[in-house]
Motif scaffolding. Structure first.
Motif, PDB file in Angstrom:
ATOM      1  N   ARG A  75      -4.963   9.198   1.849  1.00 45.62           N
ATOM      2  CA  ARG A  75      -5.512   8.165   0.977  1.00 45.62           C
ATOM      3  C   ARG A  75      -4.564   6.979   0.955  1.00 45.62           C
ATOM      4  N   ILE A  76      -5.122   5.784   1.081  1.00 45.37           N
ATOM      5  CA  ILE A  76      -4.341   4.558   0.916  1.00 45.37           C
ATOM      6  C   ILE A  76      -4.589   4.059  -0.504  1.00 45.37           C
ATOM      7  N   ARG A  77      -3.533   3.990  -1.282  1.00 46.21           N
ATOM      8  CA  ARG A  77      -3.634   3.531  -2.668  1.00 46.21           C
ATOM      9  C   ARG A  77      -2.866   2.224  -2.833  1.00 46.21           C
ATOM     10  N   VAL A  78      -3.444   1.314  -3.589  1.00 42.43           N
ATOM     11  CA  VAL A  78      -2.799   0.029  -3.861  1.00 42.43           C
ATOM     12  C   VAL A  78      -2.435  -0.010  -5.333  1.00 42.43           C
TER      13      VAL A  78
ATOM     14  N   PRO B  54       0.825  -1.211   0.000  1.00 46.83           N
ATOM     15  CA  PRO B  54       0.000   0.000   0.000  1.00 46.83           C
ATOM     16  C   PRO B  54       0.860   1.262   0.000  1.00 46.83           C
TER      17      PRO B  54
ATOM     18  N   SER C 191      -8.827  -3.122  -0.588  1.00 42.57           N
ATOM     19  CA  SER C 191      -8.073  -2.752   0.621  1.00 42.57           C
ATOM     20  C   SER C 191      -7.462  -1.360   0.507  1.00 42.57           C
ATOM     21  N   GLN C 192      -8.256  -0.434  -0.022  1.00 43.24           N
ATOM     22  CA  GLN C 192      -7.796   0.935  -0.118  1.00 43.24           C
ATOM     23  C   GLN C 192      -8.930   1.876   0.282  1.00 43.24           C
TER      24      GLN C 192
END
Length: 235
Positions: free
Chosen positions: A221-224, A95, A169-170
């Motif tokens: 922000r969580i980015r995958v 992530p 999962s983001q």
């Protein structure tokens, strides 16, 4: 029995009256047209319209394709996860945490939604979910004078809004901090009423507007990597 993550024919049948509403809402969250989703799901736009607007009972093959097209799961589309907290998805392998600009935060707040207001009651912290409305620089919500969220008036408060994408999962979160007040001016009340897209989900009897003047808006922000692009903000 089929894995609940992918769903089953019986699960679809039990909740099919909600399927169209959930599919349409998810499509709008992604900023996609029916034609775009239909192409992703290898279906006709007419059939997708039927699923969204009528009581449909699609087979599991279509449901899997539709869930993939809408970047979600069959369990989400048929309401199997409505009683569960967000965040059941497993953490992604790599992530990336990004800091959102003020403009990006406001874009995610959009025009309205559900957030959590943090206040102090009897010298103790308390958090309440509220249906908020964005009107120019103000962020406001309706409550009852005796309800917990009304305690925000006269305080510096925090409002947190987030979106979790369990399938990938983001997600993101935005924090608004600033002083709050009871709206008493009739012109300001009328303006907020005009901007309101929905009433409080909790029901009637909540006519007192509480407005927050943000003096700080931050977000992350969580980015995958490799996942789909984030959803567009919708009006």
């Amino acid at each position: 029995m089929t894995n609940p993550e992918t769903g089953s024919a019986s699960a679809v049948s039990r909740t099919r009256s909600d399927l169209g509403r959930r599919a349409a809402l998810r499509r709008q969250e992604l900023g996609l047209t029916r034609e775009e989703v239909a192409a992703r799901a290898a279906a006709s736009p007419g059939y997708l319209q039927y699923v969204e607007e009528h009581t449909a009972d699609p087979d599991i093959g279509f449901m899997l394709r539709l869930a993939s097209a809408l970047e979600t799961t069959v369990a989400e589309l048929v309401g199997r996860t409505t009683e569960l907290p967000a965040g059941f998805g497993k953490a992604a392998a790599h992530p990336e945490v990004l800091v959102l600009s003020a403009a990006e935060c406001r874009e995610r707040l959009s025009t309205h939604g559900v957030g959590r207001i943090a206040v102090t009651i009897d010298d103790a912290p308390a958090i309440f979910p509220v249906n908020y409305t964005v009107a120019d620089e103000l962020i406001a919500y309706r409550t009852a004078p005796e309800a917990g969220p009304a305690a925000a008036a006269g305080q510096d408060v925090a409002l947190e809004v987030d979106h979790i994408d369990d399938a990938f999962s983001q997600g993101w979160s935005v924090l608004v901090v600033g002083p709050a007040h009871v709206v008493t001016d009739s012109h300001e009340t009328r303006r907020l009423e005009e901007h309101a897209h929905t009433g409080p989900w909790i029901g009637d009897g909540r006519h007192q507007w509480i407005a927050i003047h943000p003096n700080r808006i931050t977000g992350r922000r969580i980015r995958v990597m490799g996942a789909h692009a984030p959803s567009k903000a919708t009006p």
